[in-house]
Design an enzyme around this catalytic site. Sequence first.
Site, mmCIF file in Angstrom:
data_model
loop_
_atom_site.group_PDB
_atom_site.id
_atom_site.type_symbol
_atom_site.label_atom_id
_atom_site.label_comp_id
_atom_site.label_asym_id
_atom_site.label_seq_id
_atom_site.Cartn_x
_atom_site.Cartn_y
_atom_site.Cartn_z
ATOM 1 N N LEU A 94 -48.591 41.764 -3.446
ATOM 2 C CA LEU A 94 -47.272 42.162 -3.540
ATOM 3 C C LEU A 94 -46.565 42.350 -4.846
ATOM 4 C CD1 LEU A 94 -47.597 40.169 -0.932
ATOM 5 C CD2 LEU A 94 -45.290 40.298 -0.519
ATOM 6 N N GLY A 182 -43.299 37.915 -6.687
ATOM 7 C CA GLY A 182 -44.489 38.643 -6.994
ATOM 8 C C GLY A 182 -45.643 37.943 -6.503
ATOM 9 N N SER A 183 -46.665 38.374 -5.500
ATOM 10 C CA SER A 183 -47.688 37.234 -4.829
ATOM 11 C C SER A 183 -48.411 37.963 -4.177
ATOM 12 C CB SER A 183 -46.731 36.313 -3.842
ATOM 13 O OG SER A 183 -45.908 37.121 -3.228
ATOM 14 N N ARG A 184 -49.318 37.065 -3.464
ATOM 15 C CA ARG A 184 -50.392 37.557 -2.506
ATOM 16 C C ARG A 184 -50.168 37.040 -1.216
ATOM 17 N NH1 ARG A 184 -56.426 38.205 -4.828
ATOM 18 N NH2 ARG A 184 -57.521 37.966 -2.976
#
Length: 214
Positions: A94, A182-184
């Site tokens: 993301l 902001g990530s995964r």
Amino acid sequence: MVKAQSPVARERLPFLVGVTLLTVAVAFLKIIWLTVAMGALALQTFWFFRDPDRIIPAGKDLIVSPADGKIIEVTEAKEERFLKERAIKVSIFLNLFDVHVNRVPCSGRVRGIHYQPGKFLAANKDLASTENEQNAVLLETPSGAKLVFVQVAGLVARRIICWVKEGDAVERGFRFGMIRFGSRTDLFLPLGTEINVKLGQKVKGGSSIIGVFK
């Protein structure tokens, strides 16, 4: 098709109030460039916390995406927290402009939650799955299948939010948390699951079909 309800408002309210008050305060100083910059920040904050309704696909064995973003990994890997066996791992990256609300991939009951403190490496790197701060949820479907979905912090993301707890019954597409900023998201599925996505594909949380249980 059904629509899931949203619990996101309470998460964004402090941010929106704070940045709006700062914008108003700066406006009183009559510094035009700073006022414009604060106004842009307020709009970006509102945009980040957007939470659009999604049409959730119907179908007994469907697995939907737990997040918006881009598929960066489809592989076989051992899930160490709960399953203790090899599984199909699907990873979604993301960026700052994606919707950051996470959704449950399929209906079932939460059997476990495991939070792991850690680093804040770039979320699109392989090491992020093991080294970064993360929160894993074990879900058991009515048919007995078990899967794990993991919220992973990134380089900018410093806050993982999970609204479900062990024992909760949840439905496909249900909003269960979010990651700021902001990530995964990693998804571990039983071997033999039919996977319907490929590397580089963009997916939408709650509406894009990741795969089908077999």
